[in-house]
Design a protein around this motif. Structure first.
Motif, PDB file in Angstrom:
ATOM      1  N   HIS A 186       0.849  -1.191   0.000  1.00 47.18           N
ATOM      2  CA  HIS A 186       0.000   0.000   0.000  1.00 47.18           C
ATOM      3  C   HIS A 186       0.893   1.251   0.000  1.00 47.18           C
ATOM      4  CE1 HIS A 186      -2.587  -3.199   1.724  1.00 47.18           C
ATOM      5  NE2 HIS A 186      -3.533  -2.610   0.980  1.00 47.18           N
ATOM      6  N   LEU A 187       1.488   1.527  -1.142  1.00 46.65           N
ATOM      7  CA  LEU A 187       2.478   2.593  -1.227  1.00 46.65           C
ATOM      8  C   LEU A 187       1.902   3.960  -0.889  1.00 46.65           C
ATOM      9  CD1 LEU A 187       4.357   1.546  -4.503  1.00 46.65           C
ATOM     10  CD2 LEU A 187       4.735   0.772  -2.165  1.00 46.65           C
ATOM     11  N   TRP A 188       0.610   4.136  -1.107  1.00 47.35           N
ATOM     12  CA  TRP A 188      -0.012   5.444  -0.863  1.00 47.35           C
ATOM     13  C   TRP A 188       0.122   5.871   0.592  1.00 47.35           C
ATOM     14  CZ3 TRP A 188      -3.697   5.442   2.877  1.00 47.35           C
ATOM     15  CH2 TRP A 188      -4.288   4.209   3.192  1.00 47.35           C
ATOM     16  N   SER A 189       0.205   4.882   1.518  1.00 48.45           N
ATOM     17  CA  SER A 189       0.284   5.217   2.942  1.00 48.45           C
ATOM     18  C   SER A 189       1.639   5.792   3.326  1.00 48.45           C
ATOM     19  CB  SER A 189      -0.008   3.975   3.789  1.00 48.45           C
ATOM     20  OG  SER A 189       0.957   2.955   3.557  1.00 48.45           O
ATOM     21  N   TYR A 190       2.603   5.721   2.416  1.00 47.62           N
ATOM     22  CA  TYR A 190       3.933   6.299   2.656  1.00 47.62           C
ATOM     23  C   TYR A 190       4.213   7.460   1.709  1.00 47.62           C
ATOM     24  CZ  TYR A 190       5.395   2.832   6.084  1.00 47.62           C
ATOM     25  OH  TYR A 190       5.532   2.078   7.236  1.00 47.62           O
ATOM     26  N   GLY A 191       3.178   8.112   1.261  1.00 46.60           N
ATOM     27  CA  GLY A 191       3.335   9.338   0.483  1.00 46.60           C
ATOM     28  C   GLY A 191       3.341   9.171  -1.016  1.00 46.60           C
ATOM     29  N   ILE A 192       3.274   7.946  -1.529  1.00 51.45           N
ATOM     30  CA  ILE A 192       3.260   7.738  -2.975  1.00 51.45           C
ATOM     31  C   ILE A 192       1.829   7.902  -3.457  1.00 51.45           C
ATOM     32  CG2 ILE A 192       4.017   6.253  -4.860  1.00 51.45           C
ATOM     33  CD1 ILE A 192       6.225   7.018  -2.922  1.00 51.45           C
ATOM     34  N   ASN A 193       1.389   9.146  -3.510  1.00 47.31           N
ATOM     35  CA  ASN A 193       0.025   9.442  -3.905  1.00 47.31           C
ATOM     36  C   ASN A 193      -0.061  10.917  -4.305  1.00 47.31           C
ATOM     37  OD1 ASN A 193      -0.831  11.205  -1.520  1.00 47.31           O
ATOM     38  ND2 ASN A 193      -0.181   9.330  -0.472  1.00 47.31           N
ATOM     39  N   SER A 194      -1.239  11.348  -4.700  1.00 51.07           N
ATOM     40  CA  SER A 194      -1.462  12.749  -5.065  1.00 51.07           C
ATOM     41  C   SER A 194      -2.626  13.321  -4.261  1.00 51.07           C
ATOM     42  CB  SER A 194      -1.742  12.881  -6.566  1.00 51.07           C
ATOM     43  OG  SER A 194      -2.849  12.071  -6.937  1.00 51.07           O
ATOM     44  N   MET A 195      -2.651  13.052  -2.967  1.00 49.41           N
ATOM     45  CA  MET A 195      -3.721  13.508  -2.099  1.00 49.41           C
ATOM     46  C   MET A 195      -3.642  15.018  -1.872  1.00 49.41           C
ATOM     47  SD  MET A 195      -3.531  10.397   0.692  1.00 49.41           S
ATOM     48  CE  MET A 195      -4.716  11.173   1.790  1.00 49.41           C
ATOM     49  N   ASP A 196      -4.809  15.629  -1.681  1.00 44.31           N
ATOM     50  CA  ASP A 196      -4.917  17.056  -1.339  1.00 44.31           C
ATOM     51  C   ASP A 196      -4.148  17.936  -2.327  1.00 44.31           C
ATOM     52  OD1 ASP A 196      -5.827  19.199   0.047  1.00 44.31           O
ATOM     53  OD2 ASP A 196      -4.972  18.616   1.974  1.00 44.31           O
ATOM     54  N   VAL A 197      -4.373  17.702  -3.612  1.00 42.76           N
ATOM     55  CA  VAL A 197      -3.604  18.396  -4.647  1.00 42.76           C
ATOM     56  C   VAL A 197      -3.857  19.897  -4.624  1.00 42.76           C
ATOM     57  CG1 VAL A 197      -3.246  18.625  -7.126  1.00 42.76           C
ATOM     58  CG2 VAL A 197      -3.531  16.358  -6.119  1.00 42.76           C
ATOM     59  N   ARG A 198      -5.082  20.315  -4.394  1.00 40.13           N
ATOM     60  CA  ARG A 198      -5.390  21.748  -4.425  1.00 40.13           C
ATOM     61  C   ARG A 198      -4.591  22.510  -3.380  1.00 40.13           C
ATOM     62  NH1 ARG A 198     -11.886  22.785  -5.357  1.00 40.13           N
ATOM     63  NH2 ARG A 198     -11.991  21.955  -7.496  1.00 40.13           N
ATOM     64  N   PHE A 199      -4.603  22.001  -2.163  1.00 39.52           N
ATOM     65  CA  PHE A 199      -3.836  22.655  -1.097  1.00 39.52           C
ATOM     66  C   PHE A 199      -2.346  22.597  -1.409  1.00 39.52           C
ATOM     67  CE2 PHE A 199      -1.465  22.413   2.923  1.00 39.52           C
ATOM     68  CZ  PHE A 199      -1.836  23.631   3.489  1.00 39.52           C
ATOM     69  N   SER A 200      -1.878  21.464  -1.907  1.00 39.71           N
ATOM     70  CA  SER A 200      -0.461  21.310  -2.240  1.00 39.71           C
ATOM     71  C   SER A 200      -0.020  22.333  -3.275  1.00 39.71           C
ATOM     72  CB  SER A 200      -0.192  19.893  -2.759  1.00 39.71           C
ATOM     73  OG  SER A 200      -0.437  18.931  -1.767  1.00 39.71           O
ATOM     74  N   MET A 201      -0.805  22.484  -4.334  1.00 39.87           N
ATOM     75  CA  MET A 201      -0.434  23.415  -5.393  1.00 39.87           C
ATOM     76  C   MET A 201      -0.508  24.863  -4.919  1.00 39.87           C
ATOM     77  SD  MET A 201       0.562  21.601  -7.909  1.00 39.87           S
ATOM     78  CE  MET A 201       1.213  20.496  -6.625  1.00 39.87           C
ATOM     79  N   ARG A 202      -1.481  25.153  -4.062  1.00 40.15           N
ATOM     80  CA  ARG A 202      -1.596  26.518  -3.542  1.00 40.15           C
ATOM     81  C   ARG A 202      -0.386  26.883  -2.698  1.00 40.15           C
ATOM     82  NH1 ARG A 202      -6.199  25.943  -1.537  1.00 40.15           N
ATOM     83  NH2 ARG A 202      -5.772  25.799   0.695  1.00 40.15           N
ATOM     84  N   MET A 203       0.036  25.974  -1.837  1.00 31.50           N
ATOM     85  CA  MET A 203       1.206  26.230  -0.989  1.00 31.50           C
ATOM     86  C   MET A 203       2.491  26.202  -1.813  1.00 31.50           C
ATOM     87  SD  MET A 203      -0.187  26.900   1.774  1.00 31.50           S
ATOM     88  CE  MET A 203       1.386  27.231   2.568  1.00 31.50           C
ATOM     89  N   LEU A 204       2.512  25.366  -2.848  1.00 25.78           N
ATOM     90  CA  LEU A 204       3.703  25.281  -3.680  1.00 25.78           C
ATOM     91  C   LEU A 204       3.926  26.574  -4.459  1.00 25.78           C
ATOM     92  CD1 LEU A 204       5.954  23.288  -4.474  1.00 25.78           C
ATOM     93  CD2 LEU A 204       4.552  22.634  -6.435  1.00 25.78           C
ATOM     94  N   VAL A 205       2.847  27.188  -4.950  1.00 28.40           N
ATOM     95  CA  VAL A 205       2.972  28.466  -5.657  1.00 28.40           C
ATOM     96  C   VAL A 205       3.547  29.525  -4.727  1.00 28.40           C
ATOM     97  CG1 VAL A 205       1.658  30.356  -6.675  1.00 28.40           C
ATOM     98  CG2 VAL A 205       1.183  27.996  -7.357  1.00 28.40           C
ATOM     99  N   ARG A 206       3.095  29.568  -3.487  1.00 30.83           N
ATOM    100  CA  ARG A 206       3.632  30.530  -2.525  1.00 30.83           C
ATOM    101  C   ARG A 206       5.104  30.244  -2.234  1.00 30.83           C
ATOM    102  NH1 ARG A 206      -1.322  30.639   1.944  1.00 30.83           N
ATOM    103  NH2 ARG A 206      -2.955  31.366   0.497  1.00 30.83           N
ATOM    104  N   PHE A 207       5.424  28.979  -2.110  1.00 38.76           N
ATOM    105  CA  PHE A 207       6.815  28.600  -1.870  1.00 38.76           C
ATOM    106  C   PHE A 207       7.697  29.004  -3.045  1.00 38.76           C
ATOM    107  CE2 PHE A 207      10.324  25.604  -2.338  1.00 38.76           C
ATOM    108  CZ  PHE A 207      10.909  25.654  -1.077  1.00 38.76           C
ATOM    109  N   TYR A 208       7.207  28.759  -4.271  1.00 38.84           N
ATOM    110  CA  TYR A 208       7.961  29.131  -5.457  1.00 38.84           C
ATOM    111  C   TYR A 208       8.194  30.641  -5.526  1.00 38.84           C
ATOM    112  CZ  TYR A 208       7.811  24.554  -7.784  1.00 38.84           C
ATOM    113  OH  TYR A 208       8.007  23.248  -8.127  1.00 38.84           O
TER     114      TYR A 208
END
Length: 246
Positions: free
Chosen positions: A77-99
């Protein structure tokens, strides 16, 4: 007798074992990568410098060991160790600010000195195009993927199971296991003097590591850590290599 006194050893031992386990894992990766098995097994162009080849091999072993541990511990179950694309909207929003913040920082640290006429660091001078391409691929792809999987996918996930306490700075909450993972990232990341002196490299790695640990804890996905690491450590190479070719 207080019940906490009875259960204390049962809490302490797993903590010691988890911390020892991730330490031994990283030590094993270091020992294997130093042998240069892949470097000697694969014929690479002589124009590619030896340091980038050895660092690439180290990242390959990080990836292989990390994925093996994840596959075993997660039972597929690789997704349980971060191999997934969960919560993409929040991730992309924070990533844009980080960039946005990282772009200003990288421009100030890398481009402004070049515009002032400062010399390129030694590792960027007199490099063959093949070596330039190898460094770019390493910093944009191999290193971010391997570092994210090992330090946050494996180390943080394992440590947070036994170190559940949370470190709070205002509204920022980072688990203690995430702090340990960020510290490990600092130790493993500072191998190429991309930005300058050793102390500066440690400070930058600490900032990136804390952001990645926080985002992984918040989203349970390694997507943002991978993209954040790639940008901070890949963009300086793009700028300097482009400058050297002008």
């Amino acid at each position: 007798m207080n019940s906490n006194d009875v259960t204390a050893p049962y809490k302490t031992l797993p903590r010691i074992l988890s911390f020892s386990g991730v330490t031994i894992l990283y030590w094993a990766i270091q020992q294997v990568s130093m042998q240069g098995y892949l470097t000697h097994a694969v014929a690479l162009p002589a124009s590619i410098s030896f340091p980038v080849v050895m660092l690439f091999e180290h990242k390959v072993w990080e990836f292989l060991f990390g994925m093996l541990v994840i596959a075993v511990l997660s039972r597929g179950h690789l997704w349980s160790y971060g191999i997934n694309s969960m919560d993409v909207r929040f991730s992309m929003r924070m990533l844009v600010r980080f960039y946005a913040v990282a772009l200003v920082f990288v421009t100030g640290m890398v481009l402004i000195p070049l515009l002032r006429g400062d010399a390129l660091p030694i590792i960027f001078s007199h490099l063959a195009p093949s070596t330039m391409g190898a460094w770019i691929l390493l910093q944009w792809m191999a290193s971010p993927i391997a570092d994210s999987i090992l330090f946050f996918g494996v180390f943080q996930t394992v440590l947070c199971k036994y170190w559940p306490e949370t470190f709070v700075i205002r509204s920022l909450r980072i688990p203690v296991g995430g702090l340990y993972a960020a510290m490990a990232f600092v130790v493993g990341r500072v191998r190429v003097p991309i930005f300058g002196g050793d102390m500066l490299e440690y400070v930058i790695a600490a900032g990136v590591g804390l952001f990645c640990a926080w985002m992984y804890d918040r989203t349970r996905s390694l997507l943002t850590p991978m993209l954040a690491i790639a940008f901070v450590y890949g963009m300086p190479f793009i700028i300097r290599f482009a400058w050297a070719l002008m």
